[in-house]
Each structure stands twice: as C-alpha cells, then as structure tokens.
Scaffold this motif. Structure first.
Motif, PDB file in Angstrom:
ATOM      1  N   ASP A  30       0.846  -1.280  -0.192  1.00  0.00           N
ATOM      2  CA  ASP A  30       0.156  -0.031   0.072  1.00  0.00           C
ATOM      3  C   ASP A  30       0.725   1.344   0.004  1.00  0.00           C
ATOM      4  O   ASP A  30       0.282   2.097   0.142  1.00  0.00           O
ATOM      5  N   LYS A  31       2.061   1.091   0.020  1.00  0.00           N
ATOM      6  CA  LYS A  31       2.965   2.386   0.025  1.00  0.00           C
ATOM      7  C   LYS A  31       3.509   2.590  -1.235  1.00  0.00           C
ATOM      8  O   LYS A  31       4.659   3.253  -1.593  1.00  0.00           O
ATOM      9  N   GLN A  32       3.005   2.214  -2.300  1.00  0.00           N
ATOM     10  CA  GLN A  32       3.469   2.167  -3.830  1.00  0.00           C
ATOM     11  C   GLN A  32       3.723   3.514  -4.254  1.00  0.00           C
ATOM     12  O   GLN A  32       4.467   4.013  -5.464  1.00  0.00           O
ATOM     13  N   LYS A  33       3.154   4.653  -3.497  1.00  0.00           N
ATOM     14  CA  LYS A  33       3.217   6.023  -3.906  1.00  0.00           C
ATOM     15  C   LYS A  33       4.724   6.519  -3.723  1.00  0.00           C
ATOM     16  O   LYS A  33       5.133   7.125  -4.714  1.00  0.00           O
ATOM     17  N   SER A  34       5.519   5.508  -3.039  1.00  0.00           N
ATOM     18  CA  SER A  34       6.848   5.843  -2.724  1.00  0.00           C
ATOM     19  C   SER A  34       7.731   5.664  -4.029  1.00  0.00           C
ATOM     20  O   SER A  34       8.785   6.100  -4.113  1.00  0.00           O
ATOM     21  N   ALA A  35       7.250   4.947  -5.200  1.00  0.00           N
ATOM     22  CA  ALA A  35       7.826   4.780  -6.399  1.00  0.00           C
ATOM     23  C   ALA A  35       7.884   5.660  -7.364  1.00  0.00           C
ATOM     24  O   ALA A  35       8.262   5.778  -8.434  1.00  0.00           O
ATOM     25  N   LYS A  57      -0.752   8.184 -17.049  1.00  0.00           N
ATOM     26  CA  LYS A  57      -0.774   6.633 -17.052  1.00  0.00           C
ATOM     27  C   LYS A  57       0.255   6.419 -15.953  1.00  0.00           C
ATOM     28  O   LYS A  57      -0.112   4.944 -15.304  1.00  0.00           O
ATOM     29  N   VAL A  58       1.154   6.984 -15.436  1.00  0.00           N
ATOM     30  CA  VAL A  58       1.629   6.714 -14.043  1.00  0.00           C
ATOM     31  C   VAL A  58       0.790   6.692 -12.875  1.00  0.00           C
ATOM     32  O   VAL A  58       0.836   5.657 -11.963  1.00  0.00           O
ATOM     33  N   ALA A  59      -0.071   7.499 -12.934  1.00  0.00           N
ATOM     34  CA  ALA A  59      -1.093   7.641 -11.911  1.00  0.00           C
ATOM     35  C   ALA A  59      -2.064   6.257 -11.828  1.00  0.00           C
ATOM     36  O   ALA A  59      -2.166   5.930 -10.727  1.00  0.00           O
ATOM     37  N   GLU A  60      -2.273   5.977 -13.133  1.00  0.00           N
ATOM     38  CA  GLU A  60      -3.238   4.674 -13.273  1.00  0.00           C
ATOM     39  C   GLU A  60      -2.445   3.646 -12.846  1.00  0.00           C
ATOM     40  O   GLU A  60      -3.016   2.748 -11.940  1.00  0.00           O
ATOM     41  N   TYR A  61      -1.340   3.557 -12.996  1.00  0.00           N
ATOM     42  CA  TYR A  61      -0.322   2.328 -12.694  1.00  0.00           C
ATOM     43  C   TYR A  61      -0.192   2.252 -11.123  1.00  0.00           C
ATOM     44  O   TYR A  61      -0.345   1.110 -10.735  1.00  0.00           O
ATOM     45  N   LEU A  62       0.065   3.367 -10.466  1.00  0.00           N
ATOM     46  CA  LEU A  62       0.352   3.416  -9.130  1.00  0.00           C
ATOM     47  C   LEU A  62      -1.114   3.538  -8.056  1.00  0.00           C
ATOM     48  O   LEU A  62      -1.129   3.696  -7.150  1.00  0.00           O
ATOM     49  N   ASP A  63      -2.169   3.766  -9.079  1.00  0.00           N
ATOM     50  CA  ASP A  63      -3.475   3.711  -8.239  1.00  0.00           C
ATOM     51  C   ASP A  63      -3.420   5.076  -7.677  1.00  0.00           C
ATOM     52  O   ASP A  63      -3.857   4.970  -6.391  1.00  0.00           O
ATOM     53  N   ILE A  67      -3.711  14.356 -10.045  1.00  0.00           N
ATOM     54  CA  ILE A  67      -3.074  15.530  -9.278  1.00  0.00           C
ATOM     55  C   ILE A  67      -1.867  15.092  -8.506  1.00  0.00           C
ATOM     56  O   ILE A  67      -0.858  16.047  -8.399  1.00  0.00           O
ATOM     57  N   GLU A  68      -1.749  14.110  -7.951  1.00  0.00           N
ATOM     58  CA  GLU A  68      -0.588  13.557  -7.021  1.00  0.00           C
ATOM     59  C   GLU A  68       0.426  13.246  -7.837  1.00  0.00           C
ATOM     60  O   GLU A  68       1.734  13.595  -7.289  1.00  0.00           O
ATOM     61  N   VAL A  69       0.268  12.879  -9.234  1.00  0.00           N
ATOM     62  CA  VAL A  69       1.404  12.868  -9.876  1.00  0.00           C
ATOM     63  C   VAL A  69       2.119  14.406 -10.397  1.00  0.00           C
ATOM     64  O   VAL A  69       3.382  14.753 -10.486  1.00  0.00           O
TER      65      VAL A  69
ATOM     66  N   ARG B 185       5.583  15.845  -2.767  1.00  0.00           N
ATOM     67  CA  ARG B 185       6.393  17.108  -2.805  1.00  0.00           C
ATOM     68  C   ARG B 185       7.298  17.313  -1.489  1.00  0.00           C
ATOM     69  O   ARG B 185       6.994  16.827  -0.387  1.00  0.00           O
ATOM     70  N   GLY B 186       8.485  17.858  -1.692  1.00  0.00           N
ATOM     71  CA  GLY B 186       9.389  17.982  -0.504  1.00  0.00           C
ATOM     72  C   GLY B 186       8.960  19.052   0.547  1.00  0.00           C
ATOM     73  O   GLY B 186       9.828  19.876   0.368  1.00  0.00           O
ATOM     74  N   ASN B 187       7.843  19.183   0.950  1.00  0.00           N
ATOM     75  CA  ASN B 187       7.427  20.135   1.812  1.00  0.00           C
ATOM     76  C   ASN B 187       7.942  19.525   3.472  1.00  0.00           C
ATOM     77  O   ASN B 187       7.141  18.610   3.815  1.00  0.00           O
TER      78      ASN B 187
END
Lengths: 178, 455
Positions: A30-35, A57-63, A67-69, B185-187
C-alpha cells in the motif's frame, strides 16, 4: 523532435512495466506511492520528457489521482514537462562554480549552440540550462547530461567544444549506420 | 599526515569492489556488531564516541538514535540522507563514488542498532552514477550474505534500497526527505512529532547523513574510546571537508577535527594555498548556509586565537565574529571575487529552492534576490542595505524548517562584514560594473560588534 505529443496516449512497454514492478516491490504494501520519483525518472529516460498523458498513465499504474503525480512532477526540477533537446546540458550556476568561471562557460555554451537557455537547437540535438549546485564544487565548472547524468568537470571552452562536437559526430555516425 | 578513518584506503586500487574492500578488512564491523554486540551495545558505543551529525546540524548521532520510539508491531526505519545539495559540499558524492561499501557497511551496522529491517539510502537524483554504484555494491553485499535474511547466521534480516530524489535542495531537510521518499512534494513537516516518533510511513525513523553512517564503521571496529581520542573536546573523530573555490588543490580531505584553518588552507598536505598567487578575501566554512567570514576572522577568532576546524572554534564569538562547521563545505574566495555578486547568487539559490510552504521564506527569499540583483547591477540605494538586513531578520526563525535561516544568514553576514563593499556598489555603480572592490577587508582590524557597525 517531438517524440510524443502532449495529447497522444502513452503505452508503457512491458520492459518498462517490469522495471516499475521491481521498484514497487521495494516498499511496504500500500505504499507504492513511494515509487513515484523513481518511475518518473524512468519515464523521462524513455521519452526525453514527461507529458501529461504519461503522468496520467503513471497515476493509473500506481493507483493515484493524477494530481498527485502532477504536483510532484512540477515540484522537482529534474523533470522536464516539455520536450528538450536529445542532449540537455545542465550547467551548475551556483556560487562555488561561479568562483571558478561557471558564468563564462554558460555564456560560451549559449554562443556555441546559438539558442537561449531552455530552448532547443533547430536540429533537435541540444538544449541547455543553468541548474543549482550539483555537488561537484571542487571540480567546477561542471555540467551534467541525462538520462545517465554523466558529469563533465573542470570545464573549459575547449572541453565544451570537444563535448558538443563529439556528441554531434556521434549522432551523425549513428544516423549513417541506420 | 593526519590519521584517516574513512578515506584510509581510498587510494587502494579496486576499493570500490566488494573483494578488495573485504580484503582490506571491510565488513569487520558487521561481523563484530552482529556476532558479539546487542543493538543496545552498538547504540551505546556510538553515543560514547561523541559522533555528531555530519550533515550540518551537528546533533549527537547516538543521542538521536536513543530517541527512536519502539512501539510494538510497528516497523522502524533508517534512512540515509545522501541528498547532498548544500552549495560547497561534495564529500558524500566522493565517498559514495570511491568507497561505496563503507556506506553499505555503516548502513548494516546502524540498521542493526536501530532494529530496522528495511532501510533506504536517499540519493539526489542528479547522482544517478552514484545510485548505480550503490546498487551494485548492495547486490555484491547481498551475494556475500551480508544483506537479506539471517545475516551471518545472526537471525537479523535487512533489505537495503537506494531511492533517487528529483532535484530539490529542500529534500536534504529530514522531514522533507521523508515526504519525498513517500512520493510527495518535498514540503518539510511541522515538528513535533519528530521522525524518531513518527517518520517514514508514520513509523519511528532515524535520518542520518552519509558521512555519519560511514563513521559508525571505525567506531565499531576500533571502539568508541579510540574514536573519541581523536579531535578536541566535543568535536571528536574526523570530518570530511569539501574544499572549493580559488584554491590550489580543491577536493575532499579527511581531517582530524582540530586542524587549524590556516593549516588547512595553506599547507601542502591540504589545499596548498590560494590559486594563482592571489590573496584570500573570505571563506564560507560550512556550506553556503553558514555566515561568510572575511579572511582575518576565519584565520583568528575575535580574541586573536587560531581558528580551528571544530564545531566550537568555528562558532566562537557567535555570529558577530564566528560561523559554523555545518556540513564542512569550505568555499574560499580570492581577492578578485565580489561579495555582493556572490550574495546575490546564493540568494537566487535559496529563492529557487524554497519549497514555498512558509510565506516569510517564499516571499522573503524572492525579495532578497531582487534587492541584491539591483545592488549588483548598479541600481541600488543605500537604504536597500538595511532593507536586506530587515528582510533577513523577518525570515530567520519564522519558518517550519531551517531553510529560512539558511537563506537569511549568508545575506546578514555578508552585510555585517562587508558593508562598505555593498555601499560602494551603490555609490560607484559604474565602477562596480567594471571592477571588483578588492581586498579592503583583508587587513582590516576586527569588525566592531553588531549594532556598532550598522549605519
């Protein structure tokens, strides 16, 4: 020079996705956002820059939400959000390098490539920009070229000539081979 | 020659490979720690050594470790800070390039001490070649059974990964680094809670600089007492100094803490003096964030004592006449350098690198850059100089993270010690475009305390 337009859909190759999967395995479940940062580096290495469809596409891949990307890609200066030259010369412009002539080197590169900072040469081969401290202050002036980020240190005008002319020659030779 | 602990074998051919590093006694610290010491013993040893964080703040490493919370059922993390972005600092890049296994060994020892089973080395994205070097070293160590499950039959498991940054100075701040490692982001985060309680993935986390982690290897090998014998007072052991600017021999030097600044700059063992036969004008001793000092003050303290490279001696006199050891980024300016231009350059850097979270820093760094630009290019007013001091004071101490202070100090100190050079830029704008102010300060008597020099 446009490899992919900003609207064209992006499909990541199976090889690239294999690399993504390996990166995701480094973090807890569940911490795949780190990638995200490592994956954006891989995407940029593949395409030369990061387009909006690629980010989606990266957003889709990492779920993740797109906006987070976007917010990450726009925060970090290494990510190019518009097409660049094949070789991007990034010259350190910070204090210690300036003490040993970085500003002159930047002027020389501008003159030699005949494009302003951030612009691409008409043949699509080069762009250049000033970047902040590259942690090579003892061997300044210094520039780097991605995606492998090779450093060229103790720069002189002659070394810049050698570097740029060498890359031009290499490209011409590769073109002939094809 | 001074004794070296980290770079002792740096010139051994092939020391970057596992075989040669191992032949030279590498990974003995892992064997010793995992086979004959408890994690608490390792923490205690590092505490006793007096090792202080080598990334800039100088906080005692062992004490930082002892704050780590150990709640049941939560993993703990060690994150190595290899973001090295402080202008003037390039020692970690050097260490990771030429003796990567020293860092890997330190990571294993330190992770064991902290009870971390997954650790990360966060390296700035520009150092892609160093990331490859570290990944290769990790694979070699894993192949030799020094990483992975049940290391050396001790029952201890550790996985180690390298994480690239994306080009952001702020990610050298530990909570920004954690955010970045989480893919954000690096905040910087508001503290408390400190990472020792709630860090990576809200788990207890220690973030240590590359050099601090590497220093745990000789500490475990030779014992804390041996380590603490080196250095002076509370500045124990050795320190990597990155020397740059107008020097005959810029580079990375490992010094025993306590070497005098004069010896470091002028002796052939170290920097070999100022390049091109010029004279020294000023020095930034600890990376761009610390106060700049004129030549007379970097060589001698206000009391006329020799200035030594220790945390205490460099800080002697507070900011009126002192500076900080910081990350050990030693930038030397010769007589041809312009202090106003350099200050503007640094201000541009901090403006560019401000994460934008706190308004004093986001706005203030921009204003300082603008005002310094007009001073440098001959459009300044005398009142701009006090305006800069005012802005710097309004940033300092008013931000979540120390980037605000780091942006304020170079400006405030440049004006404190080189005010007449700033004034000259205003009163002689045309001349200032043609030539530099020169050495006026070199032979200056010690400046008067702050408050007296103002106006």
């Amino acid at each position: 020079m446009l490899k992919i337009s900003n609207t064209e859909e992006v499909i990541f190759s199976p090889e690239l996705v294999t690399k993504f999967n390996e990166i995701v395995s480094r973090y807890p479940e569940d911490k795949q956002k780190s990638a995200l940062l490592p994956i954006l580096h891989l995407v940029q290495a593949e395409y030369g820059w990061i387009s909006t469809p690629a980010m989606d596409k990266v957003a889709e891949y990492l779920d993740l939400k797109p906006i987070e990307v976007y917010e990450v890609a726009t925060f970090y200066t290494m990510f190019f959000l518009k097409p660049q030259g094949k070789y991007v010369l990034e010259v350190c412009r910070t204090g210690p390098c300036c003490l040993v002539g970085a500003e002159k080197i930047m002027k020389y590169i501008e003159q030699k490539l005949n494009v302003k900072e951030g612009e691409v040469t008409p043949d699509g081969l080069f762009s250049w920009r000033g970047v902040e401290c590259l942690a090579a202050c003892g061997t300044g002036p210094v520039l780097q070229i991605g995606p492998e980020y090779t450093y060229y240190e103790n720069l002189t005008e002659a070394k810049v000539d050698e570097l740029i002319d060498g890359l031009r020659l290499k490209t011409a030779e590769n073109a002939q081979m094809i | 020659m001074g004794r070296k602990l980290l770079l002792e074998n740096i010139n051994v051919p092939g020391i970057n490979t596992f075989e040669v590093y191992r032949q030279k006694g590498g990974y003995r610290a892992v064997e010793k720690a995992l086979k004959s010491m408890s994690p608490e013993d390792v923490v205690e040893e590092v505490k006793k050594s007096g090792l202080r964080g080598r990334g800039g703040a100088g906080f005692p490493t062992g004490m930082k470790w002892s704050f780590l919370a150990k709640p049941e059922g939560k993993p703990r993390y060690l994150v190595c800070n290899g973001d090295e972005s402080e202008p003037g600092t390039f020692k970690d890049r050097y260490l990771m390039t030429y003796i990567p296994h020293l860092l890997i060994e330190g990571m294993i020892v330190s992770s064991y001490a902290l009870g971390a089973n997954t650790s990360y080395i966060y390296v700035r994205g520009e150092m892609m070649p160093q990331i490859r070097i570290l990944e290769k070293a990790i694979a070699e160590a894993k192949n030799a059974g020094l990483l992975g499950k049940n290391i050396l039959g001790s029952g201890y498991d550790l996985e180690l990964y390298v994480q690239p940054g994306g080009g952001a100075y702020i990610c050298g701040e530990e909570t920004a680094l954690i955010e970045s490692l989480e893919g954000k982001r690096g905040n910087p985060r508001i503290k408390p809670p400190f990472p020792a309680i709630s860090g990576l993935y809200n788990c207890p986390t220690v973030v240590n600089n590359v050099e601090s982690i590497a220093a745990t290897v000789p500490i475990i090998n030779d014992g804390a007492d041996e380590y603490a014998k080196m250095g002076i007072g509370r500045s124990t052991g050795t320190k990597l100094i990155s020397a740059s600017g107008n020097l005959n021999k810029p580079g990375v030097y490992e010094i025993e803490l306590g070497v005098s600044v004069e010896e470091f700059i002028y002796s052939d063992e170290y920097c070999g003096g100022i390049a091109n036969g010029k004279r020294m004008k000023a020095v930034v001793a600890g990376g761009s964030s610390v106060p700049i000092l004129p030549a007379n003050l970097i060589l001698k303290t206000a009391n006329g004592e020799n200035r030594l490279i220790t945390y205490e001696s460099l800080a002697d006199g507070g900011f009126a006449t002192g500076t900080m050891l910081g990350s050990g980024g030693f930038v030397v300016f010769d007589e041809d350098q312009c202090i106003v231009r350099n200050t503007w350059n640094y201000s541009r850097f901090y403006h560019h690198e401000s994460c934008g979270q706190c308004s004093p820093c986001r706005e203030g760094t921009g204003w300082m850059e603008k005002v310094l630009h007009r001073l440098e290019y001959g459009h300044g007013k005398l009142s701009d100089i006090d305006l800069l001091v005012d802005v710097s004071k309004k940033i300092e101490g008013n931000t979540i993270c120390p980037l605000g202070d780091a942006a304020a100090w170079p400006v405030a100190s440049a004006i404190r010690h080189f005010r007449d050079e700033f004034e000259w830029h205003v009163t002689h704008p045309d001349e200032a475009m043609q030539r530099n102010y020169g050495l006026a300060h070199y032979a200056d008597p010690l400046p008067k305390p702050e408050g007296v020099t103002a106006n």
